[in-house]
Design a protein around this motif. Structure first.
Motif, PDB file in Angstrom:
ATOM      1  N   ALA A 153       0.919  -0.860  -0.241  1.00 19.32           N
ATOM      2  CA  ALA A 153       0.030   0.352   0.325  1.00 19.32           C
ATOM      3  C   ALA A 153       0.797   1.501  -0.126  1.00 19.32           C
ATOM      4  O   ALA A 153       0.528   2.391  -0.971  1.00 19.32           O
ATOM      5  N   PHE A 154       2.127   1.248   1.214  1.00 19.63           N
ATOM      6  CA  PHE A 154       2.868   2.730   1.084  1.00 19.63           C
ATOM      7  C   PHE A 154       3.616   2.590  -0.405  1.00 19.63           C
ATOM      8  O   PHE A 154       3.890   3.634  -0.798  1.00 19.63           O
ATOM      9  N   GLN A 155       4.274   1.704  -0.815  1.00 18.34           N
ATOM     10  CA  GLN A 155       5.002   1.214  -2.366  1.00 18.34           C
ATOM     11  C   GLN A 155       3.938   1.805  -3.734  1.00 18.34           C
ATOM     12  O   GLN A 155       4.060   2.750  -4.033  1.00 18.34           O
ATOM     13  N   ARG A 156       2.609   2.156  -3.207  1.00 15.65           N
ATOM     14  CA  ARG A 156       1.781   2.001  -4.794  1.00 15.65           C
ATOM     15  C   ARG A 156       1.131   4.154  -3.386  1.00 15.65           C
ATOM     16  O   ARG A 156       0.616   4.475  -5.239  1.00 15.65           O
ATOM     17  N   ALA A 157       1.263   4.287  -2.670  1.00 19.08           N
ATOM     18  CA  ALA A 157       0.420   5.464  -2.850  1.00 19.08           C
ATOM     19  C   ALA A 157       1.645   6.246  -3.192  1.00 19.08           C
ATOM     20  O   ALA A 157       2.941   6.812  -3.075  1.00 19.08           O
ATOM     21  N   ASN A 158       1.240   7.519  -3.878  1.00 18.48           N
ATOM     22  CA  ASN A 158       2.470   8.617  -4.869  1.00 18.48           C
ATOM     23  C   ASN A 158       3.371   9.141  -4.366  1.00 18.48           C
ATOM     24  O   ASN A 158       4.100  10.078  -3.685  1.00 18.48           O
ATOM     25  N   SER A 159       2.530   9.704  -2.873  1.00 21.22           N
ATOM     26  CA  SER A 159       3.467  11.051  -1.675  1.00 21.22           C
ATOM     27  C   SER A 159       4.236  10.304  -1.498  1.00 21.22           C
ATOM     28  O   SER A 159       5.309  11.133   0.276  1.00 21.22           O
ATOM     29  N   VAL A 160       4.152   8.087  -1.224  1.00 20.66           N
ATOM     30  CA  VAL A 160       5.925   8.183  -0.216  1.00 20.66           C
ATOM     31  C   VAL A 160       6.748   8.035  -0.871  1.00 20.66           C
ATOM     32  O   VAL A 160       6.728   7.352  -1.917  1.00 20.66           O
ATOM     33  N   ASN A 161       8.093   8.626  -0.788  1.00 21.57           N
ATOM     34  CA  ASN A 161       9.556   8.851  -1.703  1.00 21.57           C
ATOM     35  C   ASN A 161      10.152   7.520  -0.162  1.00 21.57           C
ATOM     36  O   ASN A 161      10.467   6.819  -1.523  1.00 21.57           O
ATOM     37  N   GLU A 162       9.633   7.206   0.461  1.00 21.76           N
ATOM     38  CA  GLU A 162      10.558   5.762   1.394  1.00 21.76           C
ATOM     39  C   GLU A 162      10.239   5.228   2.515  1.00 21.76           C
ATOM     40  O   GLU A 162       9.435   5.788   2.790  1.00 21.76           O
ATOM     41  N   ILE A 163      10.764   4.262   2.375  1.00 22.86           N
ATOM     42  CA  ILE A 163       9.593   3.086   3.238  1.00 22.86           C
ATOM     43  C   ILE A 163      11.064   3.018   4.247  1.00 22.86           C
ATOM     44  O   ILE A 163      12.115   2.152   3.587  1.00 22.86           O
ATOM     45  N   ILE A 164      10.644   2.671   5.215  1.00 28.22           N
ATOM     46  CA  ILE A 164      11.875   2.015   6.389  1.00 28.22           C
ATOM     47  C   ILE A 164      11.018   1.337   7.404  1.00 28.22           C
ATOM     48  O   ILE A 164       9.434   2.085   7.645  1.00 28.22           O
ATOM     49  N   VAL A 165      11.173  -0.007   7.375  1.00 32.49           N
ATOM     50  CA  VAL A 165      10.650  -0.820   7.903  1.00 32.49           C
ATOM     51  C   VAL A 165      11.876  -1.589   9.786  1.00 32.49           C
ATOM     52  O   VAL A 165      12.301  -1.326   9.190  1.00 32.49           O
ATOM     53  N   VAL A 166      10.656  -1.507  10.574  1.00 36.25           N
ATOM     54  CA  VAL A 166      11.306  -1.482  12.113  1.00 36.25           C
ATOM     55  C   VAL A 166      10.941  -3.012  12.310  1.00 36.25           C
ATOM     56  O   VAL A 166       9.396  -3.440  12.471  1.00 36.25           O
ATOM     57  N   ALA A 167      11.685  -3.664  12.504  1.00 30.85           N
ATOM     58  CA  ALA A 167      11.231  -5.523  11.982  1.00 30.85           C
ATOM     59  C   ALA A 167      12.216  -5.892  13.502  1.00 30.85           C
ATOM     60  O   ALA A 167      13.042  -5.910  14.239  1.00 30.85           O
ATOM     61  N   ARG A 168      11.651  -7.210  14.452  1.00 30.92           N
ATOM     62  CA  ARG A 168      12.853  -8.259  15.052  1.00 30.92           C
ATOM     63  C   ARG A 168      13.856  -8.348  13.549  1.00 30.92           C
ATOM     64  O   ARG A 168      13.585  -8.550  13.042  1.00 30.92           O
TER      65      ARG A 168
END
Length: 230
Positions: free
Chosen positions: A36-51
Motif C-alpha cells: 500500500a505504501f509502495q503504491r502511494a504517490n506521496s510516499v518517497n521511501e519506506i523504513i521497516v522496523v522489525a524483529r
C-alpha cells in the motif's frame, strides 16, 4: 519528502504465532501493508522496523515483490515507541514528513494514505480515525458495570499517523526524557500541546490482533481484488 515508518517488531503474543507472516489473499500480512505504501504517490521511501529474527524474511518479501521504496529494514525495540524511535533515527536528511503505520493493518489503501498526508501537510499533524459506534460502558475490577461513556465525539485511533518531521522528533525526545509510555504518535504530539487533525475513515482498516481477524481481512482483500478485476 515523505518517509513511512512501518512498525513490525511486535511479538504477536495474543495470536500465539507471528501474524505478520500469515498469508491472507495470497501473500503475507506485512506484504499487503508494504504494498500500500509502495503504491502511494506521496510516499518517497519506506523504513521497516522489525524483529531481528524476521529481517531476512522481510528482505525476501521486499525483493520478490520489487518494493523499491523500502530503503532500510532495522531492528525494533522492546516497546512500540522504541521501534518508532529506531525508525526516526534512520530518516534521510531530506525527509520533511513522517508517516507511522502498524504493519498489522494490512487493509490500508493508497487512497487513505493520500488523504491523511494531505491533512498532515496542511496542518502539520493528522491521523486516520474511526468514529465509535458501539455503546461504551465502564466496569470495575469484577467486570460489574459502573457507568456509561458518552460516545459523542469519540474516535478509535488508526494509522497511518503523519507529522511534520521536527514535530514528531521533538515529541519523541520529550517522551524519552520524561520516561513516559505512549501507545501512538498522536499521544506523544498531544503532550507538546499541538493539535492533530483526524481524518475520518469509513473503510476497513482494522488491526490484526486475534486469529478471528485473519479470515475477515482475507475476505475484504479478496473483495477489493474482485471489484478491481471487474
Amino acid at each position: 519528502m515523505l518517509t513511512a515508518i512501518i512498525v513490525a517488531a511486535g511479538d504477536s503474543r495474543r495470536m500465539g504465532f507471528d501474524k505478520l507472516f500469515t498469508a491472507i489473499a495470497g501473500k503475507p500480512v506485512i506484504a499487503h501493508t508494504i504494498s500500500a505504501f509502495q503504491r502511494a504517490n506521496s510516499v518517497n521511501e519506506i523504513i521497516v522496523v522489525a524483529r531481528e529474527d524476521r529481517q531476512n524474511e522481510i528482505k525476501t518479501i521486499v525483493r520478490d515483490r520489487r518494493s523499491e521504496k523500502v530503503r532500510s529494514i532495522v531492528p525494533g525495540g522492546k516497546h512500540r515507541q522504541d521501534s518508532v524511535r529506531a525508525g526516526l533515527d534512520q530518516l534521510d536528511s531530506a525527509t520533511r514528513w513522517v508517516a507511522v503505520h502498524d504493519a498489522a493493518r494490512p487493509l490500508i489503501t493508497p487512497e487513505q494514505i493520500e488523504r491523511v498526508f494531505h491533512q498532515g501537510a496542511t496542518h502539520g499533524a493528522a491521523a486516520l480515525a474511526e468514529p465509535i459506534n458501539d455503546t461504551l460502558k465502564r466496569a470495575d475490577s469484577d467486570l460489574l458495570v459502573s457507568g456509561s461513556v458518552d460516545r459523542d465525539q469519540l474516535y478509535a485511533m488508526q494509522t497511518p499517523q503523519i507529522f511534520e518531521r521536527q514535530l514528531l522528533e521533538d515529541a519523541y525526545r520529550a517522551v524519552c526524557a520524561e520516561n513516559i509510555f505512549v501507545t501512538d504518535e498522536v499521544s506523544a504530539v498531544e503532550r507538546m500541546g499541538r493539535k492533530v487533525v483526524l481524518v475520518v475513515n469509513g473503510d476497513f482498516n482494522f488491526k490484526i490482533t486475534y486469529p478471528r481477524d485473519l479470515p475477515l481481512a482475507d475476505f475484504v482483500l479478496k473483495q477489493r481484488m474482485d471489484s478491481v478485476a471487474t
